[in-house]
Design an enzyme around this catalytic site. Structure first.
Site, PDB file in Angstrom:
ATOM      1  N   GLU A   1      -0.582   7.476  10.829  1.00 55.27           N
ATOM      2  CA  GLU A   1      -1.709   6.902  11.571  1.00 55.27           C
ATOM      3  C   GLU A   1      -1.207   6.290  12.880  1.00 55.27           C
ATOM      4  O   GLU A   1      -1.805   6.484  13.941  1.00 55.27           O
ATOM      5  CB  GLU A   1      -2.406   5.838  10.712  1.00 55.27           C
TER       6      GLU A   1
ATOM      7  N   SER B   1      -4.976  -0.967  10.388  1.00 54.11           N
ATOM      8  CA  SER B   1      -4.788   0.363   9.825  1.00 54.11           C
ATOM      9  C   SER B   1      -5.899   0.600   8.801  1.00 54.11           C
ATOM     10  O   SER B   1      -6.345  -0.323   8.136  1.00 54.11           O
ATOM     11  CB  SER B   1      -3.424   0.422   9.138  1.00 54.11           C
TER      12      SER B   1
ATOM     13  N   GLU C   1       0.399   5.312   6.845  1.00 53.50           N
ATOM     14  CA  GLU C   1       0.285   4.341   7.924  1.00 53.50           C
ATOM     15  C   GLU C   1       1.172   4.738   9.104  1.00 53.50           C
ATOM     16  O   GLU C   1       0.807   4.559  10.262  1.00 53.50           O
ATOM     17  CB  GLU C   1       0.680   2.953   7.397  1.00 53.50           C
TER      18      GLU C   1
ATOM     19  N   CYS D   1      -2.012  -3.970   4.148  1.00 53.41           N
ATOM     20  CA  CYS D   1      -1.720  -3.950   2.714  1.00 53.41           C
ATOM     21  C   CYS D   1      -1.860  -5.314   2.063  1.00 53.41           C
ATOM     22  O   CYS D   1      -1.765  -5.434   0.847  1.00 53.41           O
ATOM     23  CB  CYS D   1      -0.341  -3.369   2.453  1.00 53.41           C
TER      24      CYS D   1
ATOM     25  N   CYS E   1       4.939 -11.124  -0.057  1.00 56.22           N
ATOM     26  CA  CYS E   1       4.480 -11.059  -1.447  1.00 56.22           C
ATOM     27  C   CYS E   1       5.357 -11.872  -2.402  1.00 56.22           C
ATOM     28  O   CYS E   1       4.873 -12.379  -3.403  1.00 56.22           O
ATOM     29  CB  CYS E   1       4.441  -9.628  -1.921  1.00 56.22           C
TER      30      CYS E   1
ATOM     31  N   GLU F   1     -16.183  -1.154  -2.052  1.00 55.12           N
ATOM     32  CA  GLU F   1     -15.673   0.100  -1.464  1.00 55.12           C
ATOM     33  C   GLU F   1     -14.649   0.770  -2.366  1.00 55.12           C
ATOM     34  O   GLU F   1     -14.355   1.953  -2.191  1.00 55.12           O
ATOM     35  CB  GLU F   1     -14.954  -0.150  -0.125  1.00 55.12           C
TER      36      GLU F   1
ATOM     37  N   GLU G   1      -9.653  -7.910  -4.176  1.00 54.48           N
ATOM     38  CA  GLU G   1      -9.616  -6.586  -3.562  1.00 54.48           C
ATOM     39  C   GLU G   1     -10.094  -5.505  -4.525  1.00 54.48           C
ATOM     40  O   GLU G   1     -10.893  -4.639  -4.159  1.00 54.48           O
ATOM     41  CB  GLU G   1      -8.193  -6.269  -3.099  1.00 54.48           C
TER      42      GLU G   1
ATOM     43  N   LYS H   1      -5.453  -9.771  -4.663  1.00 55.62           N
ATOM     44  CA  LYS H   1      -5.629  -8.418  -5.196  1.00 55.62           C
ATOM     45  C   LYS H   1      -6.736  -8.370  -6.244  1.00 55.62           C
ATOM     46  O   LYS H   1      -7.287  -7.316  -6.514  1.00 55.62           O
ATOM     47  CB  LYS H   1      -4.332  -7.914  -5.822  1.00 55.62           C
TER      48      LYS H   1
END
Ligand code: SF4
Ligand code: SF4
Ligand code: SF4
Ligand code: FES
Ligand code: FES
Lengths: 624, 157
Positions: free
Chosen positions: A310, A354, A307, A334, A551, A401, A396, A393
């Site tokens: 990037e 990102s 990241e 994230c 988190c 994908e 996710e 998560k």
């Protein structure tokens, strides 16, 4: 810079604006008498707050420290001398001398009556309930010595359980209509999935048109679960399937553990908040039967490399090459709750995100490729479990994908609460265990990866690396503690000046790297609105975490949650970081190793693009 | 719903939002007007209203399901509202309900094929001493018997 929208909070609950210290104003003191004790309290304090400050217990149910006041359940009633009816302590502000009784006969009878009514409509038996032992309704029943159902007890379901979502399961037969979830979702998160609908006996908490949760705009943050007093909301628990995998000798079951669960799981075993259990947790996981225990902080470090690169690439393309298609500020990606939020509510702004996957998904992809190759294990025999503080998560890892290894990269997302349950089931008392480290080839990670767990942590970790890449020197903060990144203010903004840059980065000489941090999607919304208005032109990098506190306040963390608890958990993480040898992602030796051995074309190269980066879906907010 | 209809409705809601203001307070007046003009508030309309007022669709849904005078489905020209509250209930509103249902061949909560009649229950309307009581649009009928109720329905056919 960022204007607050008109608040949903009713006028009666908005803070009074009175000049401080003025006679009779906010800030001055008033004397009240509670159960015969004379007590000085600040004007405007609620009776509940006054009692708590003085260790006088008042039961509550609809009240929650994180939420606006509701005054719905009336379990907190108290008697005030001279008033005909009982008053709700949680909403009653003290503005003059009062004589309050919190345990009179009238009060006790009223509370018991309310409780009996609640129980008469409550379906279910505690011993088959996942909140057994940690349920506010159950505790109230115990506190008031309920020994029978005075008004009967329903024995038939009135609702079906909504299991549509990968993340959140709703069982409205256990709902007490306290609306804590509603206030969480609307006010705290500004997502607005849940509301009380219909009327009278039919009143239910529901989604738009009672649609399955998976079909509406839920971002899976699980904040509603953390604030539900009963078992009406829970995370979608895969532990049965994980046990099956563990018990199957043909399966190689590995687990990665995120930074936040280790800072909170002690609470599930009776420790006060703020104890890190990193090493003991590793031992427990091995005892349970996981074949390898990896540290998600490794891929947090990897995320920083990817990241950060990037970001530097974007800056270069924009500032040097003048490419105006490049979107800045770059947003972190994230937090899967945040990703789904922006996909629903700002689908035209996905290019600002990102492209990095979350550390969880990076790890999954590496385990079933790099790790499988190095150890000669067929990826189809590997089961990857991710211990996360997060319910999003779970969604996710089920995104279509997330199959870059050719398999489902992460098989199961497991929350801290569910992990604690597995540990209990294995007969282990976590605090009693000896500690042990993480397994190779990923080993122990850096402190930068660790602080990902708290709001501001990703930014701090990124700055520790980016600054050093650009200038060749350590970021100029004492002890590497970038204090502007820390704390719990909803939206924070700061900057670091880049000076003495290395030749390659000369175009950044003297540039103020401006960054922002937001936690909780209500705060993310403020940032996004500012972006839409074109006010963030000068900002380069923005960290967003969907959950309040980051988190450590995730939707899979131990219940209860409060600002104080989240603060303690964050402290545990920062303390652990301070004691670590490696505290910068790029200095993690295992990171260097993986770029030498496997991701050989470097950060943001072809291989990492295939395995570690992703794309997003324009979802929009229309509910079909 | 046809696309053109949707656009029409969006434009209509937008103009109502202009008229009443794009705030939470405008919600009820807008819902009332849509109800009056269309006879119901569709799922699509609820989302559009939420959009223009910058509130959440589920909040609009909460309000629409709360008030009996707001409906989510198209309704008939004549809305038969039978009181279901205790006094009328004791006066055997059940028998009246069954008789009307048989006559129209639909259940309460439904609308006839020709969109002439909709059957609904309502709560007490203050005719408790003269129950069972019902409304057909704005006309009040009291002291009902199954036979009398069927005759009343027939008179609207
Ligand atoms: S929600 Fe609470 S009171 Fe209800 S069955 Fe579960 S533990 Fe018992
Ligand atoms: S998980 Fe988050 S978005 Fe979904 S209903 Fe709960 S609070 Fe709302
Ligand atoms: S689902 Fe839980 S938080 Fe929401 S109203 Fe019901 S009991 Fe309260
Ligand atoms: S806790 Fe005070 S009314 Fe619910
Ligand atoms: S009970 Fe039917 S009108 Fe009052």
């Amino acid at each position: 810079m960022i204007k607050d929208k008109l608040s949903r909070t009713p006028v009666s609950q908005q803070p009074l604006i009175v000049k401080k210290e003025e006679e009779g104003g906010i800030g001055s003191f008033v004397e009240v008498e509670i159960n015969g004790r004379k007590i000085q309290v600040q004007m405007g304090t609620t009776i509940l707050e006054a009692c708590r400050q003085n260790n006088i217990h008042i039961p509550t149910l609809c009240y929650h420290e994180d939420l606006c006041l509701a005054g719905l359940c009336r379990i907190c009633v108290v008697e005030i001398e001279g008033m005909r009816t009982l008053q709700a302590a949680c909403t009653y502000p003290i503005t003059n001398k009062l004589k309050i009784q919190t345990t009179s006969e009238k009060v006790r009878k009223a509370r018991r009556h309310i409780l009996d009514l609640l129980l008469s409509e409550h379906y279910g038996e505690c011993y088959s309930c996942h909140r057994n032992g940690n349920c506010e309704l159950q505790s109230l029943a115990k506190e008031y010595g309920v020994d029978g159902y005075k008004f009967g007890h329903i024995t038939e379901r009135r609702h079906t359980v909504d299991r549509s979502s990968y993340s959140v399961i709703r069982d409205m037969d256990k709902c007490v209509l306290c609306k804590r979830c509603v206030r969480t979702c609307i006010d705290l998160q500004e997502v607005g999935v849940l509301e009380a609908t219909h009327r009278g006996y039919d009143t239910t908490i529901s989604t738009f048109y009672d649609k399955p949760l998976a079909d509406v705009i839920c971002i899976n943050c699980g904040q509603c679960i953390n604030r539900c007093p009963t078992a009406a909301l829970k995370a979608n628990d895969p532990s049965d399937e994980i046990w099956v995998a563990i018990d199957n000798p043909k399966k190689h079951v590995v687990i990665q553990t995120a930074p936040s669960p280790r800072a909170s799981i002690g609470e599930e075993f009776g420790l006060p908040p703020g104890h890190s259990m990193t090493k003991q947790l590793n031992t427990a996981l091995r005892w349970i039967g996981f074949d390898k225990v990896f540290d998600t902080n490794f891929t947090a470090d990897l995320t920083i490399m990817e990241e950060g690169t990037e970001l530097l690439n974007r800056l270069k393309k924009k500032l040097v090459e003048g490419d105006n298609n490049i979107k800045l500020p770059q947003f972190t990606s994230c937090s899967p709750g945040w990703v789904k939020y922006i996909e629903h509510f700002y689908p035209d702004y996905l290019d600002y995100l990102s492209t990095c996957k979350s550390p969880q998904q990076m790890f999954g992809a590496l385990i079933k490729t790099f790790y499988a190759q190095e150890n000669n294990i067929a990826p189809e025999d590997i089961v990857t479990v991710a211990l996360m503080p997060c319910s999003a998560k779970k969604f996710e890892c089920n995104r279509p994908e997330m199959h870059s290894s050719g398999f489902k990269d992460v098989d199961y997302g497991l929350t801290t609460r569910e992990m604690a349950q597995m540990i209990r089931e294995a007969g282990i008392n976590l605090p009693d265990l000896e500690g042990s480290g993480f397994d190779d080839p990923f080993g122990d990670a850096s402190g930068a990866g660790l602080i990902f767990g708290a709001t501001g942590g990703v930014m701090e970790a990124a700055l520790r690396t980016v600054y050093e890449i650009v200038t060749g020197r350590e970021v100029p903060f004492k002890n590497l503690e970038i204090t502007p990144c820390r704390g719990f203010e909803g939206v924070r903004q700061a900057s670091v000046k880049l000076e003495g840059t290395l030749p390659e980065w000369n175009f950044l000489e003297g540039v103020d790297l401006n960054f922002m941090i937001a936690h909780g999607t209500a705060n993310a919304k403020k940032v996004m609105e500012a972006l839409v208005r074109g006010e963030l032109e000068n900002i380069h990098f923005i960290e967003v975490m969907a959950c309040p506190g980051g988190c450590i306040g995730g939707g899979g963390q131990p219940i209860p949650t409060s600002p104080e608890i989240r603060k303690k958990r964050a402290e545990a993480i920062y303390n652990e970081d301070r004691g670590l040898e490696v505290r910068k992602s790029h200095q993690n030796p295992h990171i260097k190793y993986i770029y030498e051995k496997f991701l050989i074309d470097g950060p943001c190269g072809h291989i990492s693009h295939k395995l570690l980066h992703t794309h997003y879906v324009k979802r929009g907010k229309f509910i079909a | 719903m046809l696309v053109s209809e949707k656009h029409g409705l969006t434009a209509e809601i937008e103009s109502l939002a202009e008229k009443y203001g794009r705030t939470r307070e405008a919600l009820l007046p807008i819902l009332q007007e849509i109800q009056m003009r269309h006879g119901y508030i569709s799922e699509f309309a609820q989302q559009e209203i939420a959009n223009f007022l910058d509130i959440h669709p589920v909040e609009v849904y909460g309000v629409v399901t709360f008030y009996a005078f707001l409906s989510r489905k198209p309704e008939g020209r004549y809305i038969v509202k039978l009181c279901q509250t205790i006094a009328c209930d004791l006066a055997d509103k059940e028998a009246i309900a069954r008789a009307i249902e048989r006559e129209l061949n639909i259940k309460f909560g439904e609308t006839t094929q020709d969109t002439k009649f909709t059957l609904q229950y309502i709560n007490c309307m203050g005719m408790c001493d003269q129950g069972p009581a019902m409304l057909v649009n704005d006309d009040v009928y009291t002291h009902l018997t199954p036979h009398k109720a069927v005759e009343i329905i027939k008179s609207y056919k």
